[in-house]
Scaffold this motif. Structure first.
Motif, PDB file in Angstrom:
ATOM      1  N   SER A  17       0.837  -1.204   0.000  1.00 33.35           N
ATOM      2  CA  SER A  17       0.000   0.000   0.000  1.00 33.35           C
ATOM      3  C   SER A  17       0.869   1.251   0.000  1.00 33.35           C
ATOM      4  O   SER A  17       2.007   1.237   0.482  1.00 33.35           O
ATOM      5  CB  SER A  17      -0.899   0.026   1.239  1.00 33.35           C
ATOM      6  OG  SER A  17      -1.784  -1.077   1.254  1.00 33.35           O
ATOM      7  N   THR A  49      -9.112   8.721 -10.473  1.00 35.55           N
ATOM      8  CA  THR A  49     -10.239   8.952  -9.587  1.00 35.55           C
ATOM      9  C   THR A  49     -10.444  10.451  -9.400  1.00 35.55           C
ATOM     10  O   THR A  49      -9.551  11.252  -9.672  1.00 35.55           O
ATOM     11  CB  THR A  49     -10.002   8.282  -8.223  1.00 35.55           C
ATOM     12  OG1 THR A  49     -11.129   8.500  -7.358  1.00 35.55           O
ATOM     13  CG2 THR A  49      -8.761   8.831  -7.541  1.00 35.55           C
ATOM     14  N   TYR A  60     -14.337   6.455  -9.743  1.00 37.85           N
ATOM     15  CA  TYR A  60     -13.108   5.706  -9.938  1.00 37.85           C
ATOM     16  C   TYR A  60     -13.068   5.071 -11.321  1.00 37.85           C
ATOM     17  O   TYR A  60     -14.086   4.573 -11.824  1.00 37.85           O
ATOM     18  CB  TYR A  60     -12.994   4.596  -8.888  1.00 37.85           C
ATOM     19  CG  TYR A  60     -12.868   5.099  -7.477  1.00 37.85           C
ATOM     20  CD1 TYR A  60     -13.988   5.334  -6.696  1.00 37.85           C
ATOM     21  CD2 TYR A  60     -11.607   5.348  -6.924  1.00 37.85           C
ATOM     22  CE1 TYR A  60     -13.869   5.811  -5.404  1.00 37.85           C
ATOM     23  CE2 TYR A  60     -11.481   5.811  -5.631  1.00 37.85           C
ATOM     24  CZ  TYR A  60     -12.617   6.039  -4.872  1.00 37.85           C
ATOM     25  OH  TYR A  60     -12.483   6.517  -3.588  1.00 37.85           O
ATOM     26  N   ASP A  62     -12.097   1.938 -13.631  1.00 38.26           N
ATOM     27  CA  ASP A  62     -12.251   0.513 -13.317  1.00 38.26           C
ATOM     28  C   ASP A  62     -10.989  -0.064 -12.671  1.00 38.26           C
ATOM     29  O   ASP A  62     -11.077  -0.895 -11.762  1.00 38.26           O
ATOM     30  CB  ASP A  62     -12.580  -0.268 -14.595  1.00 38.26           C
ATOM     31  CG  ASP A  62     -13.998  -0.021 -15.081  1.00 38.26           C
ATOM     32  OD1 ASP A  62     -14.292  -0.345 -16.241  1.00 38.26           O
ATOM     33  OD2 ASP A  62     -14.810   0.507 -14.296  1.00 38.26           O
ATOM     34  N   LYS A  65     -11.100   0.786  -8.868  1.00 41.30           N
ATOM     35  CA  LYS A  65     -12.241   0.408  -8.028  1.00 41.30           C
ATOM     36  C   LYS A  65     -11.895  -0.730  -7.091  1.00 41.30           C
ATOM     37  O   LYS A  65     -11.302  -1.724  -7.493  1.00 41.30           O
ATOM     38  CB  LYS A  65     -13.421   0.008  -8.916  1.00 41.30           C
ATOM     39  CG  LYS A  65     -14.119   1.162  -9.596  1.00 41.30           C
ATOM     40  CD  LYS A  65     -15.242   0.670 -10.482  1.00 41.30           C
ATOM     41  CE  LYS A  65     -15.900   1.818 -11.224  1.00 41.30           C
ATOM     42  NZ  LYS A  65     -16.943   1.349 -12.169  1.00 41.30           N
ATOM     43  N   GLY A  66     -12.269  -0.563  -5.838  1.00 41.45           N
ATOM     44  CA  GLY A  66     -12.062  -1.603  -4.847  1.00 41.45           C
ATOM     45  C   GLY A  66     -10.674  -1.637  -4.245  1.00 41.45           C
ATOM     46  O   GLY A  66     -10.456  -2.332  -3.242  1.00 41.45           O
ATOM     47  N   ARG A  67      -9.735  -0.899  -4.841  1.00 43.90           N
ATOM     48  CA  ARG A  67      -8.364  -0.906  -4.305  1.00 43.90           C
ATOM     49  C   ARG A  67      -7.903   0.487  -3.887  1.00 43.90           C
ATOM     50  O   ARG A  67      -7.106   0.613  -2.942  1.00 43.90           O
ATOM     51  CB  ARG A  67      -7.395  -1.453  -5.356  1.00 43.90           C
ATOM     52  CG  ARG A  67      -7.670  -2.868  -5.787  1.00 43.90           C
ATOM     53  CD  ARG A  67      -6.567  -3.395  -6.700  1.00 43.90           C
ATOM     54  NE  ARG A  67      -6.421  -2.595  -7.903  1.00 43.90           N
ATOM     55  CZ  ARG A  67      -5.273  -2.035  -8.289  1.00 43.90           C
ATOM     56  NH1 ARG A  67      -4.181  -2.176  -7.554  1.00 43.90           N
ATOM     57  NH2 ARG A  67      -5.222  -1.327  -9.414  1.00 43.90           N
ATOM     58  N   THR A  69      -8.714   4.592  -2.786  1.00 43.83           N
ATOM     59  CA  THR A  69      -9.703   5.464  -2.154  1.00 43.83           C
ATOM     60  C   THR A  69      -9.207   6.904  -2.189  1.00 43.83           C
ATOM     61  O   THR A  69      -8.095   7.191  -1.719  1.00 43.83           O
ATOM     62  CB  THR A  69      -9.951   5.060  -0.695  1.00 43.83           C
ATOM     63  OG1 THR A  69     -10.374   3.694  -0.644  1.00 43.83           O
ATOM     64  CG2 THR A  69     -11.025   5.940  -0.071  1.00 43.83           C
ATOM     65  N   ASN A  84      -4.230   0.455  -2.161  1.00 43.44           N
ATOM     66  CA  ASN A  84      -4.005  -0.852  -1.547  1.00 43.44           C
ATOM     67  C   ASN A  84      -3.912  -1.929  -2.618  1.00 43.44           C
ATOM     68  O   ASN A  84      -4.309  -1.709  -3.759  1.00 43.44           O
ATOM     69  CB  ASN A  84      -5.153  -1.175  -0.585  1.00 43.44           C
ATOM     70  CG  ASN A  84      -5.265  -0.178   0.552  1.00 43.44           C
ATOM     71  OD1 ASN A  84      -4.274   0.392   0.999  1.00 43.44           O
ATOM     72  ND2 ASN A  84      -6.485   0.047   1.015  1.00 43.44           N
ATOM     73  N   SER A  85      -3.415  -3.073  -2.224  1.00 43.09           N
ATOM     74  CA  SER A  85      -3.300  -4.214  -3.139  1.00 43.09           C
ATOM     75  C   SER A  85      -2.650  -3.804  -4.458  1.00 43.09           C
ATOM     76  O   SER A  85      -3.150  -4.134  -5.541  1.00 43.09           O
ATOM     77  CB  SER A  85      -4.692  -4.810  -3.399  1.00 43.09           C
ATOM     78  OG  SER A  85      -5.290  -5.209  -2.193  1.00 43.09           O
TER      79      SER A  85
END
Length: 127
Positions: A17, A49, A60, A62, A65-67, A69, A84-85
């Motif tokens: 991260s 983003t 965001y 694609d 998204k989900g990783r 923020t 993250n990730s």
């Protein structure tokens, strides 16, 4: 004179991260949407983003998204990107940018709607 200064980039292993920061000065920060873009070697700059001026909306790509923020602290004139990730394909120079128009009611991915840009911060993800 508007200035945007990114920080927080670096070298990280895949799965790790990083948190990028973008400090703004020179005009009222809290009335402009903010965006993050990135440019990988040999590729065009791409949208990552964006966050609305009133901190209500985010959008965001694609790939983020989900990783990732995005957040902002209007009291500190700073926008953040928590990543993250992380993957090797996230390796790029990351730029923050501020919208041309105050109080814009929609978030945009078009670079042309962003007026001022930071100098960028390098993110390198090793696999």
């Amino acid at each position: 004179q508007v200035q945007l200064v990114e920080s927080g980039g670096g070298l990280v292993q895949a799965g790790g991260s990083l948190r990028l920061s973008c400090a703004a000065s020179g005009r009222t920060f809290s009335i402009y949407n903010m965006g993050w873009f990135r440019q990988a070697p040999g590729k065009e700059r791409e949208f990552v983003t964006a966050i609305s001026w009133n901190d209500i909306s985010t959008y965001y790509a694609d790939a983020a998204k989900g990783r990732f923020t995005i957040s902002r602290d209007n009291a500190r004139n700073t926008v953040y990107l928590q990543m993250n990730s992380l993957k090797a394909e996230d390796t790029a120079v990351y730029y923050c940018a501020t919208d041309r128009i105050p109080y814009r009611m929609v978030l945009t991915t078009d670079e042309g709607t962003y007026e001022f840009w930071g100098q960028g911060t390098q993110v390198t993800v090793s696999s």
